[in-house]
Motif scaffolding. Sequence first.
Motif, PDB file in Angstrom:
ATOM      1  N   ILE A  15       0.736  -1.095  -0.023  1.00 39.85           N
ATOM      2  CA  ILE A  15      -0.034   0.011   0.022  1.00 39.85           C
ATOM      3  C   ILE A  15       0.925   1.236  -0.021  1.00 39.85           C
ATOM      4  O   ILE A  15       0.619   2.298  -0.668  1.00 39.85           O
ATOM      5  N   HIS A  16       1.971   1.333   0.690  1.00 39.57           N
ATOM      6  CA  HIS A  16       2.796   2.270   0.735  1.00 39.57           C
ATOM      7  C   HIS A  16       3.597   2.464  -0.641  1.00 39.57           C
ATOM      8  O   HIS A  16       3.935   3.551  -0.996  1.00 39.57           O
ATOM      9  N   GLN A  17       3.865   1.544  -1.098  1.00 39.50           N
ATOM     10  CA  GLN A  17       4.446   1.712  -2.583  1.00 39.50           C
ATOM     11  C   GLN A  17       3.346   2.313  -3.529  1.00 39.50           C
ATOM     12  O   GLN A  17       3.901   3.042  -4.499  1.00 39.50           O
ATOM     13  N   SER A  18       2.300   1.893  -3.376  1.00 40.55           N
ATOM     14  CA  SER A  18       1.244   2.160  -4.103  1.00 40.55           C
ATOM     15  C   SER A  18       0.964   3.695  -4.010  1.00 40.55           C
ATOM     16  O   SER A  18       0.583   4.355  -5.009  1.00 40.55           O
ATOM     17  N   LYS A  19       0.916   4.295  -2.812  1.00 41.15           N
ATOM     18  CA  LYS A  19       1.015   5.640  -2.576  1.00 41.15           C
ATOM     19  C   LYS A  19       1.953   6.470  -3.288  1.00 41.15           C
ATOM     20  O   LYS A  19       1.804   7.354  -3.624  1.00 41.15           O
ATOM     21  N   LYS A  20       3.284   5.976  -3.301  1.00 38.80           N
ATOM     22  CA  LYS A  20       4.153   6.470  -4.023  1.00 38.80           C
ATOM     23  C   LYS A  20       4.014   6.702  -5.686  1.00 38.80           C
ATOM     24  O   LYS A  20       4.198   7.666  -6.085  1.00 38.80           O
ATOM     25  N   VAL A  21       3.355   5.572  -6.063  1.00 39.69           N
ATOM     26  CA  VAL A  21       3.022   5.735  -7.575  1.00 39.69           C
ATOM     27  C   VAL A  21       1.700   6.706  -7.747  1.00 39.69           C
ATOM     28  O   VAL A  21       1.894   7.374  -8.675  1.00 39.69           O
ATOM     29  N   LEU A  22       0.853   6.675  -6.834  1.00 39.09           N
ATOM     30  CA  LEU A  22      -0.111   7.740  -7.044  1.00 39.09           C
ATOM     31  C   LEU A  22       0.473   9.078  -6.930  1.00 39.09           C
ATOM     32  O   LEU A  22      -0.118  10.010  -7.527  1.00 39.09           O
ATOM     33  N   ASP A  23       1.141   9.341  -5.863  1.00 39.79           N
ATOM     34  CA  ASP A  23       1.750  10.525  -5.845  1.00 39.79           C
ATOM     35  C   ASP A  23       2.759  11.216  -7.087  1.00 39.79           C
ATOM     36  O   ASP A  23       2.570  12.335  -7.569  1.00 39.79           O
ATOM     37  N   GLU A  24       3.426  10.063  -7.747  1.00 37.28           N
ATOM     38  CA  GLU A  24       3.913  10.547  -8.913  1.00 37.28           C
ATOM     39  C   GLU A  24       2.979  10.604 -10.106  1.00 37.28           C
ATOM     40  O   GLU A  24       3.217  11.580 -10.979  1.00 37.28           O
ATOM     41  N   LYS A  51      -0.072  11.837  -9.685  1.00 37.18           N
ATOM     42  CA  LYS A  51      -0.644  13.332  -9.398  1.00 37.18           C
ATOM     43  C   LYS A  51       0.521  14.263 -10.040  1.00 37.18           C
ATOM     44  O   LYS A  51      -0.083  15.343 -10.624  1.00 37.18           O
ATOM     45  N   LYS A  52       1.613  14.067  -9.603  1.00 35.65           N
ATOM     46  CA  LYS A  52       2.506  15.066 -10.406  1.00 35.65           C
ATOM     47  C   LYS A  52       2.702  15.309 -11.615  1.00 35.65           C
ATOM     48  O   LYS A  52       2.645  16.276 -12.307  1.00 35.65           O
ATOM     49  N   THR A 105     -10.370   9.531 -11.901  1.00 36.81           N
ATOM     50  CA  THR A 105      -9.922   8.288 -11.540  1.00 36.81           C
ATOM     51  C   THR A 105      -8.854   8.317 -10.453  1.00 36.81           C
ATOM     52  O   THR A 105      -8.715   7.398  -9.678  1.00 36.81           O
ATOM     53  N   LEU A 106      -7.953   9.369 -10.466  1.00 30.81           N
ATOM     54  CA  LEU A 106      -6.837   9.390  -9.377  1.00 30.81           C
ATOM     55  C   LEU A 106      -7.289   9.426  -8.278  1.00 30.81           C
ATOM     56  O   LEU A 106      -7.054   9.052  -7.165  1.00 30.81           O
TER      57      LEU A 106
END
Length: 310
Positions: free
Chosen positions: A165-174, A176-177, A209-210
């Motif tokens: 889940i933490h790794q997916s959060k990094k993907v989501l933050d990227e 978003k950028k 979607t994001l």
Amino acid sequence: MKNNLLIFAFSFLAFPAFCRAQSAPDFKELLDSAMVRDSDLKMQITQNKLTDLDEHKLKDIFLPTLEVSGQVGYLNATARLTSPEINLAPFINIPQGSFNNNLNVSGFSGIAKADAKMLLYSGGKVKYLKKANEEKKISEDILLEKTKDDVVANISKAYDQLALIHQSKKVLDESKKRLDINRKTADKALGYGLITPYDHKKIELAQATLDAKMVEYEGKKELLLTQLYILTGISKERLRLIDPVLSPVELLSSQKGIEERAEVRALEHGITAADYKIKAERTWMIPKVQLMASAYYIGLYGSRIKLRKM
């Protein structure tokens, strides 16, 4: 000034403890807390203690036992004595009833009893019961290790899922950028007429979607934190501080077969224990040898005897 120094010293000493209390728990702390909290593990540990107690009882069965009992009561009895006629003429002549009396006896009576017993030979029953208890203990130890493995598996699974889940959060933050950069580009392109409003709507769809994925991420994270809280009892405030890192592990060798499973091995020892208990019950026809001795004591204390002529 002195009071201020004392307050500062107390705060300085208490600050490290506060920091430790608010630090993120590592995997070992999660595992140790889960081992202490798991109800199935507690029940099996309690059952193991009961089995150990049964083993001690079997060891002490040949020890001599002494039972002591006693009674204390008050005695008050009255008897009527009637003298018969004595005629020894011409020497003596005593008419009937000349020496009639009432006899009264009162006092405290005490009775004490001591029984000593010792089993010399049980007919083999104790031997079979000991073997049955040993097999039962082995079965319980296997199940205990199985339960510990289950606790480790549950904590490991939740910890690994939290890391994902933490790794997916990094993907989501990227994502978003990149979406923010694409939105700025699309806004300029729409202003210059290079794209249509329909094309610009795709940016809004990507944003929706994001946002949906972010809500899904928060829900899964909260679910995993709740699961860890239930398993370990550690507060969610500390669990939120965990930043797990995925690391590869060596695969364990596969089991040789179903007969090597803990449940099957525990069942086999349980069946063997039941067989020994059956053998122990069949020894009822074999004579047992027991040594017994008893001692009694009866006494009357503070007794009073009265004679009263009628």
